[in-house]
Design a protein around this motif. Structure first.
Motif, PDB file in Angstrom:
ATOM      1  N   THR A   1     -31.620  12.275  -0.580  1.00  0.00           N
ATOM      2  CA  THR A   1     -31.809  11.818   0.793  1.00  0.00           C
ATOM      3  C   THR A   1     -30.542  11.142   1.318  1.00  0.00           C
ATOM      4  N   LEU A   2     -29.912  10.320   0.483  1.00  0.00           N
ATOM      5  CA  LEU A   2     -28.668   9.669   0.898  1.00  0.00           C
ATOM      6  C   LEU A   2     -27.591  10.690   1.235  1.00  0.00           C
TER       7      LEU A   2
ATOM      8  N   GLN B   1     -22.580   1.387   1.763  1.00  0.00           N
ATOM      9  CA  GLN B   1     -22.965   0.235   0.936  1.00  0.00           C
ATOM     10  C   GLN B   1     -24.122   0.593   0.017  1.00  0.00           C
ATOM     11  N   VAL B   2     -25.128   1.263   0.572  1.00  0.00           N
ATOM     12  CA  VAL B   2     -26.291   1.648  -0.238  1.00  0.00           C
ATOM     13  C   VAL B   2     -25.847   2.560  -1.379  1.00  0.00           C
ATOM     14  N   THR B   3     -25.008   3.520  -1.066  1.00  0.00           N
ATOM     15  CA  THR B   3     -24.554   4.461  -2.090  1.00  0.00           C
ATOM     16  C   THR B   3     -23.799   3.731  -3.196  1.00  0.00           C
TER      17      THR B   3
ATOM     18  N   GLU C   1     -37.860   9.465  -8.431  1.00  0.00           N
ATOM     19  CA  GLU C   1     -37.547   8.742  -7.196  1.00  0.00           C
ATOM     20  C   GLU C   1     -36.042   8.573  -7.027  1.00  0.00           C
ATOM     21  N   HIS C   2     -35.358   8.272  -8.122  1.00  0.00           N
ATOM     22  CA  HIS C   2     -33.896   8.145  -8.040  1.00  0.00           C
ATOM     23  C   HIS C   2     -33.272   9.438  -7.528  1.00  0.00           C
ATOM     24  N   HIS C   3     -33.728  10.556  -8.061  1.00  0.00           N
ATOM     25  CA  HIS C   3     -33.160  11.845  -7.664  1.00  0.00           C
ATOM     26  C   HIS C   3     -33.465  12.123  -6.189  1.00  0.00           C
TER      27      HIS C   3
END
Ligand SMILES: [Fe+2]
Length: 96
Positions: free
Chosen positions: A80-81, A36-38, A73-75
């Motif tokens: 991390t995901l 879901q997060v992805t 931060e996005h990268h």
């Protein structure tokens, strides 16, 4: 632009809700929550990077460093995901 900002803020609230669920999730619930997060985060980040961040940089150049921090931060979050999705959510170090 204000409609897009509303969408971005709604995304932030929805993502925060999923992160809250992750904090107390059982290991068997974690893969679905990470999915879901992805699914939420990738298009969200793309919208910010392609529309919001350039608009901020052009209208408020002093905010350029914050925009660059947001991009970094996005990268970091995407990396991390990816790492979390291939790791064992039942492992004791997972939540750390
Ligand atoms: Fe965002």
């Amino acid at each position: 632009m204000s409609g897009l900002i509303t969408l971005i803020k709604d995304d932030h609230a929805k993502l925060e809700a999923v992160f809250k669920k992750l904090e107390s999730a059982q290991p068997d619930q974690i893969p679905d929550l990470l999915q879901q997060v992805t699914e939420m985060l990738v298009p969200h980040s793309k919208a910010e990077e392609e529309v919001i961040y350039p608009a901020i940089k052009s209208t408020a150049p002093d905010e350029g460093e914050d925009v660059d921090d947001g991009l970094a931060e996005h990268h970091h979050v995407e990396a991390t995901l990816k790492q979390l999705r291939v790791s064992d959510p039942g492992a004791p170090e997972w939540m750390a």
